[in-house]
Design an enzyme around this catalytic site. Structure first.
Site, PDB file in Angstrom:
ATOM      1  N   ASN A 270       0.858  -1.186   0.000  1.00  0.00           N
ATOM      2  CA  ASN A 270       0.000   0.000   0.000  1.00  0.00           C
ATOM      3  C   ASN A 270       0.894   1.234   0.000  1.00  0.00           C
ATOM      4  O   ASN A 270       2.122   1.131   0.065  1.00  0.00           O
ATOM      5  CB  ASN A 270      -0.980  -0.014   1.176  1.00  0.00           C
ATOM      6  CG  ASN A 270      -0.287  -0.021   2.536  1.00  0.00           C
ATOM      7  OD1 ASN A 270       0.751   0.608   2.723  1.00  0.00           O
ATOM      8  ND2 ASN A 270      -0.861  -0.742   3.493  1.00  0.00           N
ATOM      9  N   MET A 271       0.300   2.399  -0.055  1.00  0.00           N
ATOM     10  CA  MET A 271       1.080   3.623  -0.239  1.00  0.00           C
ATOM     11  C   MET A 271       2.027   3.881   0.935  1.00  0.00           C
ATOM     12  O   MET A 271       3.180   4.275   0.735  1.00  0.00           O
ATOM     13  CB  MET A 271       0.132   4.815  -0.435  1.00  0.00           C
ATOM     14  CG  MET A 271       0.822   6.070  -0.932  1.00  0.00           C
ATOM     15  SD  MET A 271       1.551   5.833  -2.578  1.00  0.00           S
ATOM     16  CE  MET A 271       2.545   7.308  -2.721  1.00  0.00           C
ATOM     17  N   SER A 272       1.557   3.643   2.149  1.00  0.00           N
ATOM     18  CA  SER A 272       2.419   3.899   3.302  1.00  0.00           C
ATOM     19  C   SER A 272       3.585   2.914   3.338  1.00  0.00           C
ATOM     20  O   SER A 272       4.714   3.293   3.687  1.00  0.00           O
ATOM     21  CB  SER A 272       1.610   3.833   4.596  1.00  0.00           C
ATOM     22  OG  SER A 272       1.037   2.554   4.773  1.00  0.00           O
ATOM     23  N   GLU A 273       3.338   1.657   2.979  1.00  0.00           N
ATOM     24  CA  GLU A 273       4.419   0.663   2.923  1.00  0.00           C
ATOM     25  C   GLU A 273       5.418   1.019   1.828  1.00  0.00           C
ATOM     26  O   GLU A 273       6.637   0.888   2.017  1.00  0.00           O
ATOM     27  CB  GLU A 273       3.832  -0.726   2.665  1.00  0.00           C
ATOM     28  CG  GLU A 273       3.019  -1.282   3.827  1.00  0.00           C
ATOM     29  CD  GLU A 273       2.210  -2.512   3.456  1.00  0.00           C
ATOM     30  OE1 GLU A 273       1.894  -3.303   4.359  1.00  0.00           O
ATOM     31  OE2 GLU A 273       1.881  -2.679   2.257  1.00  0.00           O
TER      32      GLU A 273
ATOM     33  N   ASP B 204      -5.779  -8.584   1.262  1.00  0.00           N
ATOM     34  CA  ASP B 204      -5.918 -10.008   0.941  1.00  0.00           C
ATOM     35  C   ASP B 204      -6.795 -10.203  -0.288  1.00  0.00           C
ATOM     36  O   ASP B 204      -6.520 -11.058  -1.137  1.00  0.00           O
ATOM     37  CB  ASP B 204      -6.534 -10.762   2.127  1.00  0.00           C
ATOM     38  CG  ASP B 204      -5.573 -10.901   3.299  1.00  0.00           C
ATOM     39  OD1 ASP B 204      -4.365 -10.680   3.104  1.00  0.00           O
ATOM     40  OD2 ASP B 204      -6.038 -11.229   4.404  1.00  0.00           O
TER      41      ASP B 204
END
EC number: 2.7.1.167
Length: 476
Positions: A195-198, A264
């Site tokens: 995701n964007m934060s990761e 998921d």
């Protein structure tokens, strides 16, 4: 040209990762313990759900696709419970059972829709070197079209490089939803789905679309990926590949209630699409549509082929909605042929209240499809009196059709739906309240056909009569 279809006729998917069992205990809280300043919960119900990599497998199985799940468990009751739960969804399990570790289990205690406590039973597998797991992977790969490595940081993937190499040797795409900031450990994978934060935790802050693309392509080159899919919440998702233009998809979500498990769902549909021979773009399109459906549901959920097909073609995500008895019998026959579990309930649902909503959500969780049979206006009048119903049949069914928990709605005109139940023959007949199962209309017919009958509790204090009484008090 995209294949706008949610039928995956060729797909077979292999999943390996951190498997878990999520347990929920539900109860009433009415007093404080005399032993310590803590609430006393009188447990009234419980539920078990597949978690971690097992939830990924559940998502794939919900698409009517053959799926096999590999992982590490303990030699214990919870490991057996997890296997039994997965078997009900036609998921083939091949676990390495360790006597040195328990099956990862998370027990949540809830009361009045609030989580009071979570108990974790686990010892991570970081120091476990399981050649048996690698052998199971190596022997299974040739029978599947895609491999999902599901990393929840519990240690099952501590030999992830060997796993990726085995898949590459078998020419099988490897998809990983990454955990943590060490993306180097995923070198050589086909596709990562951060995701964007990761993503920003690894490449740094991105202030523009151009910067996302630039840093994403650099990451692909650095760790030898074939593609990178960055999921960006309300901004949709962006697919990046070397020497290809960025492929961006806007979000499909109409309303966002809960993002639990959305990652998921994305990787499950992606893997299924690629295993079915779809292009990266096609698989991402379907995953984006599926994500838009699942975030509109409460709690960890899966997306069925019918929901996906309906969303692709602009139909309601509640399935086929309001229908005649003949239409209902037709779609139920089709659903049973697909192996879906049919749940059926009935009621007047005169003034929809939180008790109704909670009850229908709980009923829906017991199977793949929920039928709600609704009393006609004349039927309600005979049961409740001349002043009822408050809302006519069309209005009551229209409101119920807006609930994500409800798949199919049908009216019945008798005092009970016994005849209708006998003709539909659901796998599970559900009724709310203090009934005895043998007293529920249609129970004998369902049992005779091999089905089951279950009584669910209603939420205390919630009833149409109470709502009407409050309105009358305000009027007075």
């Amino acid at each position: 040209m995209f294949q706008y279809s949610a039928e995956f006729k060729q797909a077979k998917v292999l999943v390996l990762g951190d498997v878990m069992l999520d347990r929920y205990w539900f109860g009433a809280t009415n007093r404080i313990s005399p032993e310590a300043p803590v609430p006393v919960v009188r447990v009234q119900d419980n539920e078990e759900r597949a978690g971690g990599a097992a939830n990924v497998a559940m998502n794939i199985a919900a698409l009517n696709v053959p799926v096999k799940l590999l992982g590490l468990t303990g030699r214990d009751e919870t490991g057996l419970a997890l296997e039994s739960l997965l078997a009900k969804s036609r998921i083939e399990c091949d676990f390495v059972q360790l006597h040195t570790h328990p099956t990862i289990t998370k027990l949540r205690i809830l009361s009045r829709h609030q989580q009071l406590l979570r108990l974790d039973f686990e010892e991570d597998f970081q120091n476990v070197t399981s050649d048996a797991l690698l052998q199971k992977l190596d022997s299974a790969l040739q029978n599947y079209g895609a491999l999902v490595l599901s990393d929840y940081g519990k240690g099952t993937l501590n030999q992830v490089q060997k796993m990726i190499q085995l898949a590459r040797q078998a020419n099988i795409p490897v998809l990983i939803d990454p955990k943590g900031t060490d993306f180097e450990r995923y070198r050589g994978a086909t596709l990562l789905t951060p995701n964007m934060s990761e993503f920003e935790a690894v490449v740094g802050k991105c202030d523009s679309e151009e910067e996302i693309i630039e840093k994403g392509l650099k990451l692909i080159e650095q760790i030898d990926l074939s593609a990178l899919l960055v999921t960006r919440s309300e901004k949709g998702m962006t697919l990046l590949r070397p020497n290809q233009p960025a492929f961006h998809l806007a979000t499909e979500a109409k309303e966002v209630f809960d993002v639990t498990g959305a990652g998921d769902t994305v990787i499950s549909v992606l893997a299924t699409g690629l295993a079915d021979g779809r292009s990266f773009e096609e698989a991402c399109y379907l995953a984006n549509v599926a994500a838009g459906i699942v975030v509109g549901k409460l709690g960890t959920s899966t997306v069925s082929t019918v929901e996906l097909e309906n969303a692709i073609h602009g139909r309601s995500n509640t399935g086929f909605g309001i229908m005649s008895e003949a239409e209902l019998k037709r779609v139920v026959a089709q659903a049973k042929a697909r192996g879906e579990k049919i749940v059926m309930t009935n009621g007047c649902f005169d003034i929809l209240h939180p008790g109704h909503v909670s009850y229908l959500e709980n009923a829906r969780k017991l199977g793949d499809r929920l039928i709600v049979a609704v009393n006609s206006d004349d039927s309600v009048k005979r049961l409740k009196g001349e002043t009822r119903p408050i809302n006519d049949l069309q209005s009551r069914m229209a409101v119920l059709a807006g609930l994500s928990s409800v798949d199919w709605l049908v009216a019945f005109h008798e005092d009970t739906p016994q005849r209708l139940i006998a003709e539909v023959l659901p796998d599970l007949l559900v009724k709310g309240g203090d009934y005895k199962p043998e007293d529920i209309a249609g129970s004998q017919e369902v049992w005779a056909s091999g089905g089951d009958v279950k009584v669910l509790n209603f939420e205390n204090g919630c009833s149409t009569s109470n709502v009407i009484s409050k309105i009358q008090q305000l009027k007075d």
